[in-house]
Design a protein around this motif. Structure first.
Motif, mmCIF file in Angstrom:
data_model
loop_
_atom_site.group_PDB
_atom_site.id
_atom_site.type_symbol
_atom_site.label_atom_id
_atom_site.label_comp_id
_atom_site.label_asym_id
_atom_site.label_seq_id
_atom_site.Cartn_x
_atom_site.Cartn_y
_atom_site.Cartn_z
ATOM 1 N N SER A 66 0.871 -1.174 0.000
ATOM 2 C CA SER A 66 0.000 0.000 0.000
ATOM 3 C C SER A 66 0.907 1.223 0.000
ATOM 4 C CB SER A 66 -0.933 -0.004 1.219
ATOM 5 O OG SER A 66 -0.182 0.056 2.412
ATOM 6 N N ASP A 67 0.328 2.376 0.237
ATOM 7 C CA ASP A 67 1.094 3.613 0.217
ATOM 8 C C ASP A 67 2.274 3.552 1.181
ATOM 9 O OD1 ASP A 67 0.785 5.612 -1.502
ATOM 10 O OD2 ASP A 67 -0.476 6.890 -0.244
ATOM 11 N N GLY A 68 3.496 3.536 0.658
ATOM 12 C CA GLY A 68 4.693 3.553 1.485
ATOM 13 C C GLY A 68 5.170 2.208 1.963
ATOM 14 N N TRP A 69 4.298 1.172 1.920
ATOM 15 C CA TRP A 69 4.668 -0.158 2.399
ATOM 16 C C TRP A 69 5.107 -1.044 1.236
ATOM 17 C CZ3 TRP A 69 5.036 -1.674 7.430
ATOM 18 C CH2 TRP A 69 4.452 -0.839 8.390
ATOM 19 N N SER A 70 6.171 -1.805 1.459
ATOM 20 C CA SER A 70 6.659 -2.723 0.426
ATOM 21 C C SER A 70 7.129 -4.012 1.084
ATOM 22 C CB SER A 70 7.822 -2.096 -0.355
ATOM 23 O OG SER A 70 8.941 -1.872 0.494
ATOM 24 N N THR A 71 7.180 -5.060 0.303
ATOM 25 C CA THR A 71 7.674 -6.342 0.791
ATOM 26 C C THR A 71 8.430 -7.040 -0.328
ATOM 27 O OG1 THR A 71 7.063 -8.440 1.855
ATOM 28 C CG2 THR A 71 5.587 -7.626 0.153
ATOM 29 N N SER A 72 9.363 -7.889 0.059
ATOM 30 C CA SER A 72 10.144 -8.623 -0.945
ATOM 31 C C SER A 72 10.604 -9.948 -0.345
ATOM 32 C CB SER A 72 11.360 -7.813 -1.401
ATOM 33 O OG SER A 72 12.278 -7.610 -0.335
ATOM 34 N N GLY A 73 10.967 -10.867 -1.215
ATOM 35 C CA GLY A 73 11.461 -12.169 -0.779
ATOM 36 C C GLY A 73 12.440 -12.731 -1.785
ATOM 37 N N SER A 117 11.662 -9.467 3.533
ATOM 38 C CA SER A 117 11.768 -8.132 4.128
ATOM 39 C C SER A 117 10.451 -7.388 3.973
ATOM 40 C CB SER A 117 12.902 -7.331 3.475
ATOM 41 O OG SER A 117 12.596 -7.022 2.135
ATOM 42 N N ILE A 118 10.238 -6.477 4.908
ATOM 43 C CA ILE A 118 9.101 -5.575 4.848
ATOM 44 C C ILE A 118 9.609 -4.182 5.182
ATOM 45 C CG2 ILE A 118 8.439 -6.035 7.256
ATOM 46 C CD1 ILE A 118 5.511 -5.656 6.325
ATOM 47 N N GLY A 119 9.118 -3.207 4.439
ATOM 48 C CA GLY A 119 9.634 -1.864 4.635
ATOM 49 C C GLY A 119 8.562 -0.805 4.524
ATOM 50 N N TYR A 120 8.862 0.311 5.139
ATOM 51 C CA TYR A 120 8.026 1.498 5.050
ATOM 52 C C TYR A 120 8.943 2.642 4.663
ATOM 53 C CZ TYR A 120 4.279 4.812 6.139
ATOM 54 O OH TYR A 120 3.317 5.783 6.047
ATOM 55 N N ASN A 121 8.406 3.845 4.582
ATOM 56 C CA ASN A 121 9.220 4.978 4.145
ATOM 57 C C ASN A 121 10.490 5.152 4.967
ATOM 58 O OD1 ASN A 121 7.360 5.618 2.161
ATOM 59 N ND2 ASN A 121 6.187 6.956 3.519
#
Length: 297
Positions: A66-73, A117-121
């Motif tokens: 969503s806005d500002g949130w990202s995830t990767s693997g 990983s999970i990230g925000y701004n």
């Protein structure tokens, strides 16, 4: 020692996925045939020439939640040839000091890795786990009464996290790895402990910025005692600095280890083949004055 390798690589990019693969071969050869007797004293099946297949396959996924949130693997499986030193190092020492010998019979490591990983701004958290077969580890051995330091294949796993937080005036980084030798059911050697660094930076006031930084390293008690690895105590260190900057020049004053503590990193010690076990301490209070001109004279 001569080393040759060749490989091919291919990557496929999809909408949210990417898949890559690598395949090849590596060859290690030592030209000093008279050295073979040294290796055969501890490894009767030793040879001076080895071939190793190279391969790797990985799949990567990343998306915005969503806005500002990202995830990767990331999921990866790979294998490389052992380091040349692990195969062919040869140091003979006098009297009762242990010889240092490579192991030309080593099998190549095979590893599988999973990262998420999970990230925000302003922050990112990464978790990882790695399983390794034929991990190359140090080993103590002997031929008659002569001690040897050499290498062996073991199975092992590692798991841990990396955290980054950067918001407003605060910047923090943390990392931790838990590693286990599953062949001998003991801690894996040469693994750094938990480390956390936190930096506070002031807003810019009249072109001047102040900062203070705290670094914490936890004690490392998970050590491989069969290799005479010693534990490391925890320590705290403070640094500070001030910087004045204009369009024409920059001047800064930095002070590291303000309290002048006596400390050393877990992996900062003299290693074999020439010395081992003596801790190498980090510098005490260090002051740096920097000046930079931002335009030509």
């Amino acid at each position: 020692i001569s080393t040759y390798s060749a490989s091919i690589y291919k990557k496929f990019d999809l909408e949210k996925f990417s898949i890559s693969g690598r395949a090849g071969i590596a060859h290690h050869n030592i030209g000093n045939e008279d050295r073979l007797d040294f290796y055969k004293s501890i490894y009767p099946d030793a040879e001076l020439s080895r071939w190793f297949p190279i391969f790797g396959l990985s799949a990567n996924f990343s998306t915005m939640i969503s806005d500002g949130w990202s995830t990767s693997g990331l999921l990866e499986a790979a294998s490389e040839a052992p380091e040349t030193e692990y195969l062919f190092i040869a140091v003979q020492k006098p009297m009762a000091k242990p010889n240092w010998s490579g192991n030309p019979t080593l099998n190549q490591p095979i590893r599988t890795t999973l990262r998420a990983s999970i990230g925000y701004n302003y922050f990112n958290l990464e978790l990882f786990g790695t399983r390794v077969w034929n991990y190359v580890n140090l080993k103590k051995d002997a031929v008659g009464t002569k001690p040897y330091t050499t290498y062996e294949n073991i199975d092992a796993y590692m798991a841990g996290l990396n955290l980054r937080f950067n918001w407003n005036i605060i910047e923090m980084n943390a990392g931790y790895t838990y590693a286990q030798n599953t062949t001998n059911e003991s801690p894996l050697s040469e693994i750094p402990p938990l480390s956390v660094s936190t930096k506070l930076t002031s807003p810019v006031v009249y072109s001047t910025v102040f900062y203070i930084k705290h670094t914490y390293n936890n004690a490392q008690s998970r050590v491989d005692k069969t290799l005479n690895e010693s534990t490391t105590p925890a320590w705290n260190k403070f640094d500070a600095g001030v910087m004045y900057s204009t369009n024409s020049f920059l001047v800064s004053l930095e002070v590291e280890n303000i309290t002048n503590i006596l400390y050393y990193q877990h992996l900062s010690y003299l290693r074999d083949p020439f010395a081992s076990g003596n801790e190498v301490y980090e510098p005490g209070t260090t002051v740096r004055l920097n000046f930079r001109l931002n335009q030509l004279l």
